[in-house]
Scaffold this motif. Sequence first.
Motif, PDB file in Angstrom:
ATOM      1  N   PHE A  54      20.117   5.391   1.826  1.00 34.01           N
ATOM      2  CA  PHE A  54      19.394   4.462   2.699  1.00 34.01           C
ATOM      3  C   PHE A  54      18.508   5.207   3.687  1.00 34.01           C
ATOM      4  N   ARG A  68      17.870   0.026  12.393  1.00 35.57           N
ATOM      5  CA  ARG A  68      18.717  -0.625  11.382  1.00 35.57           C
ATOM      6  C   ARG A  68      18.658   0.205  10.101  1.00 35.57           C
ATOM      7  N   ALA A  69      19.741   0.133   9.315  1.00 40.20           N
ATOM      8  CA  ALA A  69      19.803   0.887   8.053  1.00 40.20           C
ATOM      9  C   ALA A  69      19.368  -0.017   6.897  1.00 40.20           C
ATOM     10  N   THR A  84      14.379  -3.685   0.409  1.00 41.59           N
ATOM     11  CA  THR A  84      14.482  -5.110   0.077  1.00 41.59           C
ATOM     12  C   THR A  84      15.424  -5.737   1.096  1.00 41.59           C
ATOM     13  N   ILE A  85      14.865  -6.664   1.884  1.00 43.98           N
ATOM     14  CA  ILE A  85      15.524  -7.050   3.136  1.00 43.98           C
ATOM     15  C   ILE A  85      15.689  -8.548   3.252  1.00 43.98           C
ATOM     16  N   TYR A  88      17.527 -12.202   8.750  1.00 45.93           N
ATOM     17  CA  TYR A  88      18.808 -12.498   9.402  1.00 45.93           C
ATOM     18  C   TYR A  88      18.685 -12.624  10.912  1.00 45.93           C
ATOM     19  N   GLY A  89      18.518 -11.489  11.636  1.00 46.07           N
ATOM     20  CA  GLY A  89      18.563 -11.522  13.108  1.00 46.07           C
ATOM     21  C   GLY A  89      17.350 -10.859  13.731  1.00 46.07           C
ATOM     22  N   PHE A  91      15.933  -7.692  14.178  1.00 52.34           N
ATOM     23  CA  PHE A  91      14.983  -6.804  13.496  1.00 52.34           C
ATOM     24  C   PHE A  91      14.266  -7.527  12.359  1.00 52.34           C
ATOM     25  N   THR A 133      20.709  -4.010  -3.436  1.00 53.26           N
ATOM     26  CA  THR A 133      19.661  -2.985  -3.256  1.00 53.26           C
ATOM     27  C   THR A 133      20.050  -1.570  -3.714  1.00 53.26           C
ATOM     28  N   LYS A 255      29.122  -0.882   3.123  1.00 51.23           N
ATOM     29  CA  LYS A 255      29.245  -2.115   3.925  1.00 51.23           C
ATOM     30  C   LYS A 255      27.964  -2.303   4.708  1.00 51.23           C
ATOM     31  N   TRP A 257      27.399  -5.039   6.823  1.00 50.34           N
ATOM     32  CA  TRP A 257      27.697  -5.609   8.145  1.00 50.34           C
ATOM     33  C   TRP A 257      29.158  -5.976   8.221  1.00 50.34           C
TER      34      TRP A 257
HETATM   35  C1  LIG Z   1      24.007   1.529   4.982  1.00 53.06           C
HETATM   36  C2  LIG Z   1      23.408   0.144   5.182  1.00 53.06           C
HETATM   37  C3  LIG Z   1      22.445  -0.294   4.293  1.00 53.06           C
HETATM   38  C4  LIG Z   1      21.881  -1.571   4.469  1.00 53.06           C
HETATM   39  N1  LIG Z   1      20.951  -2.011   3.562  1.00 53.06           N
HETATM   40  C5  LIG Z   1      20.418  -3.241   3.692  1.00 53.06           C
HETATM   41  C6  LIG Z   1      19.468  -3.726   2.719  1.00 53.06           C
HETATM   42  O1  LIG Z   1      19.135  -3.043   1.755  1.00 53.06           O
HETATM   43  N2  LIG Z   1      18.960  -4.963   2.916  1.00 53.06           N
HETATM   44  C7  LIG Z   1      19.316  -5.753   4.003  1.00 53.06           C
HETATM   45  O2  LIG Z   1      18.800  -6.880   4.118  1.00 53.06           O
HETATM   46  N3  LIG Z   1      20.216  -5.320   4.912  1.00 53.06           N
HETATM   47  C8  LIG Z   1      20.760  -4.085   4.792  1.00 53.06           C
HETATM   48  N4  LIG Z   1      21.646  -3.635   5.748  1.00 53.06           N
HETATM   49  C9  LIG Z   1      21.904  -4.464   6.951  1.00 53.06           C
HETATM   50  C10 LIG Z   1      20.842  -4.138   8.017  1.00 53.06           C
HETATM   51  O3  LIG Z   1      21.062  -2.831   8.541  1.00 53.06           O
HETATM   52  C11 LIG Z   1      20.891  -5.114   9.205  1.00 53.06           C
HETATM   53  O4  LIG Z   1      22.222  -5.217   9.681  1.00 53.06           O
HETATM   54  C12 LIG Z   1      20.411  -6.506   8.827  1.00 53.06           C
HETATM   55  O5  LIG Z   1      19.073  -6.463   8.341  1.00 53.06           O
HETATM   56  C13 LIG Z   1      20.434  -7.443  10.041  1.00 53.06           C
HETATM   57  O6  LIG Z   1      19.643  -6.901  11.073  1.00 53.06           O
HETATM   58  P1  LIG Z   1      18.996  -7.873  12.164  1.00 53.06           P
HETATM   59  O7  LIG Z   1      18.520  -7.042  13.296  1.00 53.06           O
HETATM   60  O8  LIG Z   1      18.028  -8.806  11.520  1.00 53.06           O
HETATM   61  O9  LIG Z   1      20.244  -8.739  12.580  1.00 53.06           O
HETATM   62  P2  LIG Z   1      21.105  -8.591  13.904  1.00 53.06           P
HETATM   63  O10 LIG Z   1      20.389  -9.245  15.022  1.00 53.06           O
HETATM   64  O11 LIG Z   1      21.565  -7.173  14.042  1.00 53.06           O
HETATM   65  O12 LIG Z   1      22.338  -9.490  13.441  1.00 53.06           O
HETATM   66  C14 LIG Z   1      23.357  -9.820  14.280  1.00 53.06           C
HETATM   67  C15 LIG Z   1      24.724  -9.626  13.622  1.00 53.06           C
HETATM   68  O13 LIG Z   1      24.795 -10.179  12.310  1.00 53.06           O
HETATM   69  C16 LIG Z   1      25.446  -9.304  11.370  1.00 53.06           C
HETATM   70  N5  LIG Z   1      24.731  -9.539  10.102  1.00 53.06           N
HETATM   71  C17 LIG Z   1      23.513  -9.054   9.788  1.00 53.06           C
HETATM   72  N6  LIG Z   1      23.086  -9.506   8.593  1.00 53.06           N
HETATM   73  C18 LIG Z   1      24.073 -10.315   8.130  1.00 53.06           C
HETATM   74  C19 LIG Z   1      24.241 -11.088   6.957  1.00 53.06           C
HETATM   75  N7  LIG Z   1      23.260 -11.162   6.021  1.00 53.06           N
HETATM   76  N8  LIG Z   1      25.392 -11.794   6.792  1.00 53.06           N
HETATM   77  C20 LIG Z   1      26.353 -11.757   7.728  1.00 53.06           C
HETATM   78  N9  LIG Z   1      26.267 -11.044   8.876  1.00 53.06           N
HETATM   79  C21 LIG Z   1      25.154 -10.322   9.072  1.00 53.06           C
HETATM   80  C22 LIG Z   1      25.301  -7.925  11.967  1.00 53.06           C
HETATM   81  O14 LIG Z   1      26.476  -7.133  11.733  1.00 53.06           O
HETATM   82  C23 LIG Z   1      25.164  -8.194  13.472  1.00 53.06           C
HETATM   83  O15 LIG Z   1      26.443  -8.126  14.081  1.00 53.06           O
HETATM   84  C24 LIG Z   1      22.245  -2.385   5.567  1.00 53.06           C
HETATM   85  C25 LIG Z   1      23.221  -1.906   6.486  1.00 53.06           C
HETATM   86  C26 LIG Z   1      23.799  -0.676   6.286  1.00 53.06           C
HETATM   87  C27 LIG Z   1      24.841  -0.199   7.262  1.00 53.06           C
END
Ligand SMILES: Cc1cc2nc3c(=O)[nH]c(=O)nc-3n(C[C@H](O)[C@H](O)[C@H](O)COP(=O)(O)OP(=O)(O)OC[C@H]3O[C@@H](n4cnc5c(N)ncnc54)[C@H](O)[C@@H]3O)c2cc1C
Length: 257
Positions: A54, A68-69, A84-85, A88-89, A91, A133, A255, A257
């Motif tokens: 990642f 974010r990762a 590929t994203i 959600y929140g 970011f 992904t 994992k 999240w």
């Molecule tokens: C190693 C790694 C690889 C990742 N790869 C991907 C990827 O390829 N594609 C991708 O979309 N995301 C991926 N993620 C998740 C990504 O890093 C973010 O957490 C996600 O995009 C949400 O960020 P945000 O700022 O929009 O949400 P935030 O505002 O950070 O969301 C708030 C909370 O919601 C939780 N959360 C976030 N997304 C979800 C969900 N879909 N379902 C339930 N709870 C959730 C988080 O833990 C956080 O506590 C990966 C995470 C890790 C650790």
Amino acid sequence: MVMSPEPKMQERKRKRPRAIKWETELLEIIEETPDVKTFRFEKPEGWTFIPGQFVMVFFPEVFGKANRAYSISSSPNSPYLDLTIKLYGVFTHHMWTLKEGSSWTLRGPYGHFVLDMERTNDIILIGAGVGITPLMSMLRWSTEEKIDRRFLLLYSNKTPRDIVFHEEIQMIERMNPNVTVVHTLTRLEDKLKDSWPGLTGRINAEMIREQVERWQKPGSEIATVYGCGPASMLTTMEEVMISLGWPKEEIHYEKFW
Ligand SMILES: Cc1cc2nc3c(=O)[nH]c(=O)nc-3n(C[C@H](O)[C@H](O)[C@H](O)COP(=O)(O)OP(=O)(O)OC[C@H]3O[C@@H](n4cnc5c(N)ncnc54)[C@H](O)[C@@H]3O)c2cc1C
């Protein structure tokens, strides 16, 4: 006495690509499903990664040092770096406002959830939603390289519209005789129930056990398992595989999240 790691492990560690941080322009946005997009970038010269790794994403002007990762969904063979994203929140809502040409800061590659390219045993991929992904990068690379290892992909989504990379996964299954794909849907509408060729319901212990036992070749070397999705699915996956006799070292998960 301090034991040094076995030579093979040292070798593997040395081979991990070095992480760098760089600023880049968003090249293209690809709409995958109603709430998933692929953000495409050019790769810096000479930069590479191992399928499953990642990168960290930063928008310093907006979020300062926060990041974010995101797993890389493209193959290392691709000229592009694809993320590929799922919307959600904080970011991801910001990302959804960005256009092609916008500035992104990336740092990577990172991660130990990687395909061991030197092994020849079979592979089980278990994914849910956008958790496909890192698994997609593994599948794409293995298909392009004509890797002679059998793959089972068990992939869960809510509805057919939510299946990320659906057409490409079907194409890979047709092109690559080593790949078996089993889709399951958790919210299939009644009107589609008769025409849906896959399974229904969440990935649970019974489903994993049944699919693995059906796919496994008697007497074959133990397959390596890679899972990516919600924590509950990963816990179930680990418990079932251990109950089927899998050693922990062959069970890997990422994992989100
Ligand atoms: C190693 C790694 C690889 C990742 N790869 C991907 C990827 O390829 N594609 C991708 O979309 N995301 C991926 N993620 C998740 C990504 O890093 C973010 O957490 C996600 O995009 C949400 O960020 P945000 O700022 O929009 O949400 P935030 O505002 O950070 O969301 C708030 C909370 O919601 C939780 N959360 C976030 N997304 C979800 C969900 N879909 N379902 C339930 N709870 C959730 C988080 O833990 C956080 O506590 C990966 C995470 C890790 C650790």
